[in-house]
Design an enzyme around this catalytic site. Structure first.
Site: not given
Ligand code: ATP
Ligand code: LTN
Length: 334
Positions: A115, A200, A197
């Site tokens: 992140k 979203k 993966k």
């Protein structure tokens, strides 16, 4: 244990559009566990602001996520479904646990590294201590079991370490939780890049099936899913695209990957992709309908939000008071 029942805790963020990864890796399993355990399922809105959010969007999505929990089959009279920010004990315990967590441990977290790379302009302290707030979520309710996807395993291990460290100093204050990872579906991969993966926050909308997608969109995305050149429906490492589709089909139809191979032996990718799309649409359609009905019934959902936050706060405060006493905060004067 709470009232003689084992406790389950889990949460999801209302950021971005939820994908079938979130559903198959997490929420679907919550519904199963809810029959046998005392469950707390939280919308972790405090975690969401570790990345900049538009306030109106975050508010709307948080409510949508809570109604999705119900629409997916969780009974709000039985499981406690609530917003993290409505129970101040989460942030309070997180502060205390910050003082029992080492910088080096947090620096090793892969989600923090990922992140930070994605949000270079906003590597804030909240993003760094995200796993400590997550540990507080879990430990407040003395959870025995935490159902999550594989991506959360590292955070859960850290939570266990923090709990054990605290217990070693102050006695058995926290239950040390176990992770609960589904055998199939714990790691649904991107439809466009099956080595990563499904997420979203992926910028390519064709990479994910969103829980809000209609049947046509679902069918189109599966038709376009990246597969391999072998042309055979076989479950193996060398064919990550097909393997991912087999995983999705397996979970939804309660079959093993080998049974799926047998079912589609001799048939082409086209047929298989259609079958996977139809299975997904059949599950999502009724959930979407129920979610819409709930969103239109404001008074009912408001009641759930109020009652469940109170219930969660009652349990959470019990643990928090105990912890505050152990670390030496002065007693309250009434
Ligand atoms: P992002 O991808 O934007 O970082 P996220 O979807 O991982 O977000 P959450 O909403 O907090 O973040 O995740 C909710 C649950 O869904 C977690 O238990 C997580 O492990 C699970 N999950 C997320 N993505 C997948 C996936 N691709 N496959 C299986 N489970 C997943
Ligand atoms: N970090 C998790 C969401 C989350 C969570 C939790 C999951 C926050 N607190 C407590 C289980 C238990 C995620 O990104 N999936």
């Amino acid at each position: 244990m709470l009232n003689g029942e084992k406790v389950v805790f889990s949460g999801a963020q209302a950021t971005g559009n939820l994908t079938i990864g979130n559903y198959l890796g997490a929420i679907r399993n919550w519904v199963e566990l809810a029959n046998d355990y005392q469950c707390f399922f939280c919308v972790v809105d405090e975690h969401s602001i570790t990345v900049r959010q538009d306030p109106a969007t975050l508010r709307r999505r948080s409510r949508e996520l809570l109604t999705l929990y119900i629409a997916a089959g969780l009974d709000p009279e039985k499981s406690c479904l609530y917003f993290q920010s409505h129970v101040p004990a989460h942030a309070e315990l997180a502060w205390i646990l910050n003082c029992f967590t080492y910088m080096g441990e947090l620096q090793r977290m892969t989600q923090f590294k990922d992140k930070s790379a994605k949000h270079e302009d906003n590597i804030n302290a909240g993003l760094f201590t995200y796993p400590v707030l997550m540990a507080a979520d879990i430990l407040l309710y003395q959870a025995d079991l935490v159902p999550v996807g594989q991506d959360q395993k590292q955070h859960l291990e850290l939570c266990r370490d923090i709990a054990q460290r605290f217990n070693a100093v102050y006695g058995d204050v926290f239950t040390v939780p176990e992770g609960y990872y589904p055998k199939t579906g714990a790691r649904i991969m991107s439809l466009q890049d099956p080595l990563h993966k499904m997420s979203k926050s992926d910028e390519n909308p064709n990479a994910s099936i969103y829980l809000t997608d209609d049947t046509d969109t679902i069918m189109r995305k599966f038709r376009r899913a990246v597969t391999d050149s072998e042309g055979v429906i076989r479950y193996c490492e060398e064919q990550p695209g097909i393997r991912n589709l087999i995983d999705i089909y397996s979970v939804l139809n309660g079959k093993t990957p080998q049974e799926v191979e047998a079912e589609f032996a001799g048939r082409g990718y086209g047929d298989f992709k259609t079958a996977v799309g139809e299975s997904v649409a059949a599950v999502l359609g009724p959930i979407q309908k129920e979610q819409k009905r709930l969103l239109d019934d404001r008074a009912y959902v408001d009641g759930i939000i109020r009652d469940n936050a109170q219930k969660a706060a009652w349990y959470a405060e019990k643990t928090l008071r105990k912890v505050q006493k152990k670390v030496g905060f002065p007693e309250r004067v009434r």
